[in-house]
Design an enzyme around this catalytic site. Structure first.
Site, PDB file in Angstrom:
ATOM      1  N   GLN A  30       0.841  -1.206   0.000  1.00  0.00           N
ATOM      2  CA  GLN A  30       0.000   0.000   0.000  1.00  0.00           C
ATOM      3  C   GLN A  30       0.879   1.260   0.000  1.00  0.00           C
ATOM      4  OE1 GLN A  30      -2.025  -1.061   3.622  1.00  0.00           O
ATOM      5  NE2 GLN A  30      -0.025  -1.570   4.485  1.00  0.00           N
ATOM      6  N   HIS A  61      -9.421   3.236  19.252  1.00  0.00           N
ATOM      7  CA  HIS A  61      -8.585   2.241  19.940  1.00  0.00           C
ATOM      8  C   HIS A  61      -9.190   1.815  21.266  1.00  0.00           C
ATOM      9  CE1 HIS A  61      -5.296   4.046  17.286  1.00  0.00           C
ATOM     10  NE2 HIS A  61      -5.513   2.816  16.841  1.00  0.00           N
ATOM     11  N   ASP A 135       0.689 -12.308   6.841  1.00  0.00           N
ATOM     12  CA  ASP A 135      -0.772 -12.282   6.778  1.00  0.00           C
ATOM     13  C   ASP A 135      -1.365 -12.910   8.037  1.00  0.00           C
ATOM     14  OD1 ASP A 135      -3.478 -12.350   5.403  1.00  0.00           O
ATOM     15  OD2 ASP A 135      -3.104 -14.482   5.717  1.00  0.00           O
ATOM     16  N   GLY A 136      -2.292 -12.205   8.645  1.00  0.00           N
ATOM     17  CA  GLY A 136      -2.865 -12.642   9.922  1.00  0.00           C
ATOM     18  C   GLY A 136      -3.605 -13.953   9.834  1.00  0.00           C
ATOM     19  N   ASP A 153      -7.611  -5.354  13.813  1.00  0.00           N
ATOM     20  CA  ASP A 153      -7.533  -3.900  13.598  1.00  0.00           C
ATOM     21  C   ASP A 153      -6.989  -3.699  12.183  1.00  0.00           C
ATOM     22  OD1 ASP A 153      -5.478  -1.200  14.978  1.00  0.00           O
ATOM     23  OD2 ASP A 153      -7.234  -1.189  13.668  1.00  0.00           O
ATOM     24  N   SER A 154      -7.825  -4.034  11.207  1.00  0.00           N
ATOM     25  CA  SER A 154      -7.347  -4.074   9.822  1.00  0.00           C
ATOM     26  C   SER A 154      -7.891  -2.901   9.013  1.00  0.00           C
ATOM     27  CB  SER A 154      -7.812  -5.379   9.154  1.00  0.00           C
ATOM     28  OG  SER A 154      -9.182  -5.250   8.818  1.00  0.00           O
ATOM     29  N   THR A 155      -7.350  -2.776   7.825  1.00  0.00           N
ATOM     30  CA  THR A 155      -7.887  -1.830   6.856  1.00  0.00           C
ATOM     31  C   THR A 155      -9.248  -2.331   6.372  1.00  0.00           C
ATOM     32  OG1 THR A 155      -6.387  -3.042   5.386  1.00  0.00           O
ATOM     33  CG2 THR A 155      -5.741  -0.813   5.989  1.00  0.00           C
ATOM     34  N   PRO A 160      -5.521  -7.003   0.852  1.00  0.00           N
ATOM     35  CA  PRO A 160      -4.986  -7.971   1.825  1.00  0.00           C
ATOM     36  C   PRO A 160      -5.893  -8.186   3.034  1.00  0.00           C
ATOM     37  CG  PRO A 160      -3.657  -5.961   1.793  1.00  0.00           C
ATOM     38  CD  PRO A 160      -4.612  -5.855   0.657  1.00  0.00           C
TER      39      PRO A 160
HETATM   40  N1  SAM Z   1      -7.871   1.643  12.436  1.00  0.00           N
HETATM   41  C1  SAM Z   1      -7.673   1.407  11.019  1.00  0.00           C
HETATM   42  C2  SAM Z   1      -8.986   1.160  10.322  1.00  0.00           C
HETATM   43  O1  SAM Z   1      -9.996   0.944  11.006  1.00  0.00           O
HETATM   44  O2  SAM Z   1      -8.979   1.204   9.078  1.00  0.00           O
HETATM   45  C3  SAM Z   1      -6.707   0.263  10.825  1.00  0.00           C
HETATM   46  C4  SAM Z   1      -5.305   0.668  11.201  1.00  0.00           C
HETATM   47  S1  SAM Z   1      -4.023  -0.475  10.992  1.00  0.00           S
HETATM   48  C5  SAM Z   1      -2.797   0.581  10.385  1.00  0.00           C
HETATM   49  C6  SAM Z   1      -4.520  -1.480   9.621  1.00  0.00           C
HETATM   50  C7  SAM Z   1      -3.402  -2.465   9.259  1.00  0.00           C
HETATM   51  O3  SAM Z   1      -3.916  -3.712   8.794  1.00  0.00           O
HETATM   52  C8  SAM Z   1      -2.473  -1.983   8.126  1.00  0.00           C
HETATM   53  O4  SAM Z   1      -1.219  -1.645   8.662  1.00  0.00           O
HETATM   54  C9  SAM Z   1      -2.403  -3.155   7.146  1.00  0.00           C
HETATM   55  O5  SAM Z   1      -1.096  -3.355   6.625  1.00  0.00           O
HETATM   56  C10 SAM Z   1      -2.857  -4.300   8.022  1.00  0.00           C
HETATM   57  N2  SAM Z   1      -3.392  -5.469   7.309  1.00  0.00           N
HETATM   58  C11 SAM Z   1      -4.264  -5.489   6.268  1.00  0.00           C
HETATM   59  N3  SAM Z   1      -4.525  -6.759   5.887  1.00  0.00           N
HETATM   60  C12 SAM Z   1      -3.804  -7.575   6.740  1.00  0.00           C
HETATM   61  C13 SAM Z   1      -3.674  -8.986   6.875  1.00  0.00           C
HETATM   62  N4  SAM Z   1      -4.314  -9.837   6.053  1.00  0.00           N
HETATM   63  N5  SAM Z   1      -2.863  -9.466   7.859  1.00  0.00           N
HETATM   64  C14 SAM Z   1      -2.189  -8.611   8.678  1.00  0.00           C
HETATM   65  N6  SAM Z   1      -2.271  -7.257   8.605  1.00  0.00           N
HETATM   66  C15 SAM Z   1      -3.081  -6.753   7.635  1.00  0.00           C
END
Ligand code: SAM
Length: 268
Positions: A30, A61, A135-136, A153-155, A160
């Protein structure tokens, strides 16, 4: 003074006056940007979407972490999937947990957050924290051990992060964890997504909970969370001191949904 805008929907932009663009880079996952803005302080964006701001990030949070941590009697092993900015981790570390596993797919998010969002990302230095850059879903599927809580707490559920809202992922979470909570988008803009997602969660956690919080810089401001519970226990007990948004009573109120949301989620 310059401005940058986040396109929240094809017909709506939220714009911020900024003093300085502190960082911008393309990673294999990204685009990462950090701005220093007049109204909301430092803002982290991924692919042009606001992830958190210095001024209102505490709302998200606290509401993502404290309801679920309150439901737990045993709070020893917690997993945070995503959360590379450290904000969710900072809230979890307010409890006497033994181990926190942060599974963030993009290492650069953690590194950039450590550099520009030290008010959040200092949590990564806590000796209880182990960070994995993958990847989680893959990480959790391969783990042998069990956990007290998995926090997502993902995008947004695209790219991904899409797998983190799927049946495959929910099945693994229910096998490996007593409790589960995730951010689940805006019921004002994405109520059909929330309805379908809730149906999926209920297949693996018989007592799911939807609750809301008002996050000014998120699309529409109305934001939702889904908690996956295996037992219909009572409300969370006393949270750690010094919180600025969450209380157990506020959490109870946040579970009372506006009519248009309740109808779309629960009426046949
Ligand atoms: N609070 C924010 C929201 O609600 O959109 C999320 C913040 S946090 C920075 C989101 C994180 O999820 C990103 O850093 C991204 O790289 C991560 N992410 C996305 N898909 C993922 C996956 N499959 N496994 C692990 N991390 C992932």
């Amino acid at each position: 003074m310059n401005w940058f805008c986040e396109e929240q929907t094809p017909g709506l932009k939220l714009c911020f006056k900024y003093r300085e663009l502190l960082h911008s880079e393309e990673t294999p996952y990204q685009k990462i940007e950090v701005y220093d803005t007049e109204e909301y302080g430092r803002i982290l964006l991924l692919d042009g979407k606001v992830m958190l701001t210095e001024k209102d990030g505490f709302i998200y949070h606290e509401m993502l972490v404290h309801p679920a941590m309150g439901y737990l009697k045993k709070r020893e092993k917690v997993v945070i999937i995503g959360g590379g900015d450290g904000g969710c981790l900072k809230e979890v570390l307010k409890y006497p947990v033994k181990e926190v596993y942060v599974v963030e797919i993009d290492r650069r998010v953690v590194e950039v957050s450590k550099k520009y969002l030290s008010f959040l990302a200092s949590s990564f230095d806590d000796p209880r924290v182990k960070v994995f850059y993958e990847d989680g879903y893959k990480w959790l599927k391969e783990r042998e051990d069990k956990f007290d809580l998995v926090i997502v707490d993902s995008t947004d559920p695209v790219g991904p992060a899409e797998i983190l809202f799927s049946d495959e992922f929910l099945r693994v979470v229910s096998e490996k964890s007593f409790l589960y909570v995730t951010q689940s988008e805006s019921p004002f803009l994405h109520v059909d997504f929330l309805r379908d997602f809730l149906k999926r969660v209920k297949k693996y956690f018989p007592y799911p909970l939807v609750y809301l919080a008002w996050i000014p810089t998120y699309p529409s401001g109305m934001w939702s969370f889904v908690m996956g519970r295996k037992r219909d226990t009572d409300i969370p007990d006393s949270p750690p001191p010094g919180l600025r948004y969450y209380t157990p009573r506020l959490f109870e109120a946040s579970r009372v949904l506006p009519v248009f949301v309740w109808k779309r989620l629960y009426s046949p």
